[in-house]
Design a protein around this motif. Structure first.
Motif, PDB file in Angstrom:
ATOM      1  N   ARG A 214      31.568  59.512  39.802  1.00  0.00           N
ATOM      2  CA  ARG A 214      30.249  59.139  39.287  1.00  0.00           C
ATOM      3  C   ARG A 214      29.215  59.207  40.402  1.00  0.00           C
ATOM      4  NH1 ARG A 214      31.796  53.680  35.980  1.00  0.00           N
ATOM      5  NH2 ARG A 214      32.668  54.721  34.162  1.00  0.00           N
ATOM      6  N   TYR A 215      27.969  59.310  39.980  1.00  0.00           N
ATOM      7  CA  TYR A 215      26.867  59.266  40.933  1.00  0.00           C
ATOM      8  C   TYR A 215      26.293  57.851  40.938  1.00  0.00           C
ATOM      9  CZ  TYR A 215      27.073  64.317  41.069  1.00  0.00           C
ATOM     10  OH  TYR A 215      27.503  65.613  41.223  1.00  0.00           O
ATOM     11  N   HIS A 216      26.165  57.288  42.118  1.00  0.00           N
ATOM     12  CA  HIS A 216      25.553  55.980  42.303  1.00  0.00           C
ATOM     13  C   HIS A 216      24.196  56.252  42.956  1.00  0.00           C
ATOM     14  CE1 HIS A 216      29.314  53.681  41.524  1.00  0.00           C
ATOM     15  NE2 HIS A 216      29.824  54.874  41.808  1.00  0.00           N
ATOM     16  N   ILE A 217      23.145  55.937  42.229  1.00  0.00           N
ATOM     17  CA  ILE A 217      21.798  56.279  42.684  1.00  0.00           C
ATOM     18  C   ILE A 217      20.943  55.020  42.754  1.00  0.00           C
ATOM     19  CG2 ILE A 217      19.712  57.609  42.163  1.00  0.00           C
ATOM     20  CD1 ILE A 217      21.527  59.641  40.762  1.00  0.00           C
TER      21      ILE A 217
ATOM     22  N   MET B 179      23.716  59.242  50.834  1.00  0.00           N
ATOM     23  CA  MET B 179      22.824  60.178  51.444  1.00  0.00           C
ATOM     24  C   MET B 179      21.417  59.889  50.932  1.00  0.00           C
ATOM     25  SD  MET B 179      22.644  64.350  50.979  1.00  0.00           S
ATOM     26  CE  MET B 179      23.897  64.272  49.782  1.00  0.00           C
ATOM     27  N   GLU B 180      20.484  59.623  51.834  1.00  0.00           N
ATOM     28  CA  GLU B 180      19.110  59.336  51.437  1.00  0.00           C
ATOM     29  C   GLU B 180      18.304  60.624  51.419  1.00  0.00           C
ATOM     30  OE1 GLU B 180      15.535  56.862  53.312  1.00  0.00           O
ATOM     31  OE2 GLU B 180      17.221  55.604  52.669  1.00  0.00           O
ATOM     32  N   GLN B 181      17.530  60.816  50.352  1.00  0.00           N
ATOM     33  CA  GLN B 181      16.689  62.000  50.216  1.00  0.00           C
ATOM     34  C   GLN B 181      15.343  61.600  49.663  1.00  0.00           C
ATOM     35  OE1 GLN B 181      19.278  64.415  47.674  1.00  0.00           O
ATOM     36  NE2 GLN B 181      19.565  65.772  49.410  1.00  0.00           N
TER      37      GLN B 181
ATOM     38  N   ARG C  93      16.257  49.999  42.263  1.00  0.00           N
ATOM     39  CA  ARG C  93      17.000  49.950  40.997  1.00  0.00           C
ATOM     40  C   ARG C  93      18.241  50.807  41.152  1.00  0.00           C
ATOM     41  NH1 ARG C  93      13.651  50.945  35.775  1.00  0.00           N
ATOM     42  NH2 ARG C  93      15.632  50.244  34.940  1.00  0.00           N
ATOM     43  N   ASN C  94      19.374  50.279  40.731  1.00  0.00           N
ATOM     44  CA  ASN C  94      20.644  50.986  40.850  1.00  0.00           C
ATOM     45  C   ASN C  94      21.065  51.577  39.510  1.00  0.00           C
ATOM     46  OD1 ASN C  94      21.285  50.443  43.649  1.00  0.00           O
ATOM     47  ND2 ASN C  94      21.443  48.315  43.013  1.00  0.00           N
ATOM     48  N   TYR C  95      21.581  52.799  39.560  1.00  0.00           N
ATOM     49  CA  TYR C  95      22.072  53.480  38.371  1.00  0.00           C
ATOM     50  C   TYR C  95      23.449  54.056  38.675  1.00  0.00           C
ATOM     51  CZ  TYR C  95      17.119  53.485  37.102  1.00  0.00           C
ATOM     52  OH  TYR C  95      15.832  53.114  36.824  1.00  0.00           O
ATOM     53  N   ILE C  96      24.336  53.977  37.709  1.00  0.00           N
ATOM     54  CA  ILE C  96      25.622  54.659  37.792  1.00  0.00           C
ATOM     55  C   ILE C  96      25.594  55.711  36.690  1.00  0.00           C
ATOM     56  CG2 ILE C  96      28.121  54.467  37.600  1.00  0.00           C
ATOM     57  CD1 ILE C  96      27.826  51.568  38.619  1.00  0.00           C
ATOM     58  N   ILE C  97      25.786  56.959  37.079  1.00  0.00           N
ATOM     59  CA  ILE C  97      25.603  58.071  36.149  1.00  0.00           C
ATOM     60  C   ILE C  97      26.865  58.912  36.069  1.00  0.00           C
ATOM     61  CG2 ILE C  97      24.241  60.143  35.660  1.00  0.00           C
ATOM     62  CD1 ILE C  97      21.946  58.813  37.235  1.00  0.00           C
ATOM     63  N   ASP C  98      27.358  59.083  34.841  1.00  0.00           N
ATOM     64  CA  ASP C  98      28.416  60.056  34.567  1.00  0.00           C
ATOM     65  C   ASP C  98      27.722  61.350  34.201  1.00  0.00           C
ATOM     66  OD1 ASP C  98      30.906  58.631  34.805  1.00  0.00           O
ATOM     67  OD2 ASP C  98      30.266  57.483  33.055  1.00  0.00           O
ATOM     68  N   CYS C  99      28.180  62.451  34.757  1.00  0.00           N
ATOM     69  CA  CYS C  99      27.526  63.746  34.555  1.00  0.00           C
ATOM     70  C   CYS C  99      28.557  64.786  34.125  1.00  0.00           C
ATOM     71  CB  CYS C  99      26.855  64.166  35.857  1.00  0.00           C
ATOM     72  SG  CYS C  99      26.007  65.735  35.784  1.00  0.00           S
TER      73      CYS C  99
ATOM     74  N   LYS D 207       4.581  62.701  42.704  1.00  0.00           N
ATOM     75  CA  LYS D 207       4.856  61.376  43.247  1.00  0.00           C
ATOM     76  C   LYS D 207       6.139  61.454  44.078  1.00  0.00           C
ATOM     77  CE  LYS D 207       5.461  56.540  42.180  1.00  0.00           C
ATOM     78  NZ  LYS D 207       5.714  55.512  41.205  1.00  0.00           N
ATOM     79  N   VAL D 208       6.106  60.874  45.275  1.00  0.00           N
ATOM     80  CA  VAL D 208       7.257  60.921  46.182  1.00  0.00           C
ATOM     81  C   VAL D 208       8.177  59.730  45.899  1.00  0.00           C
ATOM     82  CG1 VAL D 208       7.992  60.876  48.597  1.00  0.00           C
ATOM     83  CG2 VAL D 208       5.925  62.119  47.957  1.00  0.00           C
ATOM     84  N   TYR D 209       9.479  60.030  45.760  1.00  0.00           N
ATOM     85  CA  TYR D 209      10.496  59.009  45.533  1.00  0.00           C
ATOM     86  C   TYR D 209      11.546  59.119  46.620  1.00  0.00           C
ATOM     87  CZ  TYR D 209       8.727  58.623  40.746  1.00  0.00           C
ATOM     88  OH  TYR D 209       7.943  58.443  39.647  1.00  0.00           O
ATOM     89  N   LYS D 210      12.048  57.964  47.062  1.00  0.00           N
ATOM     90  CA  LYS D 210      13.173  57.931  47.989  1.00  0.00           C
ATOM     91  C   LYS D 210      14.404  57.555  47.189  1.00  0.00           C
ATOM     92  CE  LYS D 210      10.631  56.939  52.134  1.00  0.00           C
ATOM     93  NZ  LYS D 210      10.462  56.121  53.313  1.00  0.00           N
ATOM     94  N   LEU D 211      15.415  58.400  47.258  1.00  0.00           N
ATOM     95  CA  LEU D 211      16.649  58.178  46.524  1.00  0.00           C
ATOM     96  C   LEU D 211      17.805  58.060  47.495  1.00  0.00           C
ATOM     97  CD1 LEU D 211      14.796  60.120  44.614  1.00  0.00           C
ATOM     98  CD2 LEU D 211      16.900  60.371  43.374  1.00  0.00           C
TER      99      LEU D 211
END
Length: 170
Positions: free
Chosen positions: A22-25, A1-3, A30-36, A10-14
């Protein structure tokens, strides 16, 4: 999902995807894999590239306030209704004159008083939470209208600590 999000003007597109727990952002290629993991109602523990980061957050008026390793961030989803004809910053987005605590804590130091002129980014108050001091800065240039707490007071997340009268409203 793009947001699209605005983080401190500052505007960022994620591109955010939740899979395998996990979250893949993707942010700016730049790619990040985040455990939350949720620690409490307003505190998360994130694991990013094997580094643990504690994030305190709160939400008010459609904006999220984050405290990450002592730095404060204001995040809002970029939407057309946020843009207005007058009284905007250089990005065309509203600045919020209400300075809230991003987390529950204790007001350690108030660095301004009612009537003081302040610059955008100037330190206003220090809130201590979990033995960490978090400096909350002015989101805009203006004058301090009201200080709602004094040093030593306890504050909850999202409580308005200081109210600013924007420069263009004086």
């Amino acid at each position: 999902m793009e947001q699209e999000f605005t983080i401190d003007d500052k505007v960022y597109k994620l591109d955010i995807e939740h899979k395998d727990g996990r979250y893949h952002i993707n942010i700016d290629s730049r790619n990040y894999i985040i455990d939350c993991t949720s620690i409490s109602d307003n505190c998360l523990s994130l694991l990013i590239d094997n580094k643990a980061i504690t994030v305190y957050y709160s939400e008010t008026n459609g904006k999220e306030y984050l405290s990450i390793e002592g730095e404060q961030f204001c995040i809002e989803e970029t939407m057309a209704e946020n843009i207005r004809a007058g009284g905007t910053d250089s990005t065309g987005l509203k600045e919020d004159p209400i300075v809230c605590s991003p987390m529950p804590g204790k007001v350690v130091k108030i660095m301004v008083k009612e009537g003081d002129e302040v610059e955008k980014g100037q330190g206003l108050v220090i809130v201590e939470a979990m033995k960490m001091e978090n400096e909350i800065k002015s989101p805009m240039k203006g004058r301090i209208g009201k200080v709602n707490f004094k040093e030593g007071d306890l504050v909850d997340a999202r409580q308005a600590i200081i109210e600013i009268i924007p420069e263009n409203d004086k």
